[in-house]
Design an enzyme around this catalytic site. Structure first.
Site, PDB file in Angstrom:
ATOM      1  CE  LYS A   1       4.246   3.518  13.447  1.00  0.00           C
ATOM      2  NZ  LYS A   1       4.461   2.841  12.205  1.00  0.00           N
TER       3      LYS A   1
ATOM      4  N   PRO B   1      -3.850   0.464  18.585  1.00  0.00           N
ATOM      5  CG  PRO B   1      -5.723  -0.783  17.986  1.00  0.00           C
ATOM      6  CD  PRO B   1      -5.088  -0.098  19.150  1.00  0.00           C
TER       7      PRO B   1
ATOM      8  CG  HIS C   1      -2.078  -0.946   1.077  1.00  0.00           C
ATOM      9  ND1 HIS C   1      -3.375  -0.529   0.900  1.00  0.00           N
ATOM     10  CD2 HIS C   1      -2.112  -2.295   1.051  1.00  0.00           C
ATOM     11  CE1 HIS C   1      -4.171  -1.588   0.783  1.00  0.00           C
ATOM     12  NE2 HIS C   1      -3.419  -2.663   0.872  1.00  0.00           N
TER      13      HIS C   1
ATOM     14  CE1 TYR D   1      -5.653   4.238  11.101  1.00  0.00           C
ATOM     15  CE2 TYR D   1      -5.163   4.043   8.760  1.00  0.00           C
ATOM     16  CZ  TYR D   1      -4.935   3.668  10.066  1.00  0.00           C
ATOM     17  OH  TYR D   1      -3.998   2.719  10.349  1.00  0.00           O
TER      18      TYR D   1
ATOM     19  CE1 TYR E   1      -1.115   4.113   9.573  1.00  0.00           C
ATOM     20  CE2 TYR E   1       0.145   2.770   8.029  1.00  0.00           C
ATOM     21  CZ  TYR E   1      -1.001   2.978   8.788  1.00  0.00           C
ATOM     22  OH  TYR E   1      -2.011   2.044   8.773  1.00  0.00           O
TER      23      TYR E   1
END
Length: 383
Positions: free
Chosen positions: A293, A289, A72, A198, A378
């Protein structure tokens, strides 16, 4: 029995540490209180940072990952009427890969079996002794026989509730419990998105993730004491369609195969070393979550620790002496990023707090430095 390293906990962190040490000719024995079948079936994280992927490839664990992993380039950030793509590859030249923890565990177990490295599953009454001096571990094996293993080093990869963390005297602990949880859903339906979504919503956070081209993973913000029995399949799909919905986009539905409520908290315990006992992964730290990480932070611990132990067992203790301090720098950076993502995206507080969150989201998707900072954290700091 005697070995160089006893590893308590045979989840991904323990298995990977054993694998990395084995590549350097360091002997280890794994102890795990659960059965091998239980460990292999546990459904956990599914996002691998760029550094994690590269480490798995470099150490001979990338064959299935390269075939089945879903790369991704970024994520979508969303709030009502808005969906924006954060292009990690374009911003920082790194991506993430969707490849479930269950799959990583399978690969590590296969490598362990091929190498013939010993492991005791269904080990009961695991107790650590003399970790500040000449450590040994006692336990009862799956046949009910009492056993003892002497070692140079003991490593605790046994999570928050394992015996390793409690063997460190007078630890300093930091903890944050969040006033919400996730309702996690696994469904047999192809993903309705090409990247993770998100979503901030007045009803609460929602996330669209995936495990494969045929299996999707979803999360809904709920109360920590949520009664999962009150969430029928229809109610779940309606809530997801509402919180994830934008004009021109349709959420595909399918058979829900798993539901669970996941608490949200941050936890850090220091030091991560006492004498000849070292901690790695959830035994020392837990993150919510939201920032993906948890597994990656455990991999970073283990990568650092494998190099430190290899050098120490060959006479150079410099890296081992610095292990706790070095690991904790990354732990706190990832803890901050996970807190930031969680605080920005989950509905809490009053309408004033909601406006602050929306302001942060607008800033994040419109500012190149802000997008780059998100992407850099990220996709993962270098190992």
């Amino acid at each position: 029995m005697r070995t160089q390293v006893v590893i308590v906990g045979a989840g991904p962190a323990g298995l990977l540490l054993s694998h990395l040490l084995g590549l350097e000719g360091i002997d280890s024995v794994l102890l795990e209180r659960q059965t091998a079948e239980y460990v292999q079936a546990r459904i956990r994280a599914g996002i691998l940072e760029a550094g994690t992927v590269e480490l798995l490839r470099q150490t001979g664990l990338g064959e299935r990952l390269d075939v089945e992993g879903m790369e991704h380039r970024g994520i979508y950030l969303q709030w009502p009427g808005n969906r924006h793509h954060i292009d990690f590859t374009g911003l920082i030249g790194r991506s993430v890969t969707v490849y479930g923890q269950t799959e990583v565990t399978k690969d590590l177990m296969a490598a362990r079996e091929k190498a013939g490295r010993p492991a005791y599953y269904s080990a009961a009454d695991v107790t650590l002794h003399d970790v500040a001096g000449k450590p040994y571990v006692t336990f009862v094996d799956s046949d009910g026989a009492a056993r003892r293993i002497d070692a140079d080093v003991v490593v605790g990869c046994d999570g928050f509730h394992g015996p390793s963390r409690s063997s460190i005297p007078s630890p300093q602990v930091w903890e944050r419990t969040y006033p919400f949880a996730w309702l996690g859903v696994l469904a047999d339906v192809a993903p309705s998105t090409d990247e993770l979504i998100y979503a901030w919503h007045p009803d609460g956070f929602a996330m669209h993730s995936m495990r494969s081209p045929r299996v999707s993973r979803f999360y809904l913000q709920v109360a920590p004491d949520e009664d999962i029995a009150q969430w029928s399949d229809d109610r779940i799909w309606t809530a997801l369609a509402t919180r994830l919905g934008v004009d021109g986009w349709t959420l595909q539905t399918g058979t829900i195969t798993e539901k669970s409520v996941l608490p949200m908290r941050s936890f850090v315990s220091t030091p991560m070393r006492h004498g000849n006992l070292y901690l790695a992964g959830d035994a020392a730290h837990i993150v919510p979550p939201t920032g993906a990480k948890g597994l990656n932070l455990a991999v970073a611990d283990v990568s650092l620790l494998a190099a430190a132990l290899t050098a120490s067992l060959r006479g150079n203790g410099e890296l081992a002496d610095a292990y706790s301090e070095t690991a904790l720098r990354r732990v706190w950076r990832c803890t901050h990023f996970s807190w930031w993502m969680t605080s920005m995206l989950h509905r809490h507080g009053d309408d004033f707090d909601a406006q602050l969150q929306l302001s942060q989201l607008r800033r994040t998707v419109s500012s190149l430095p802000a997008m780059t900072e998100l992407a850099d954290n990220y996709a993962g700091l270098p190992l």
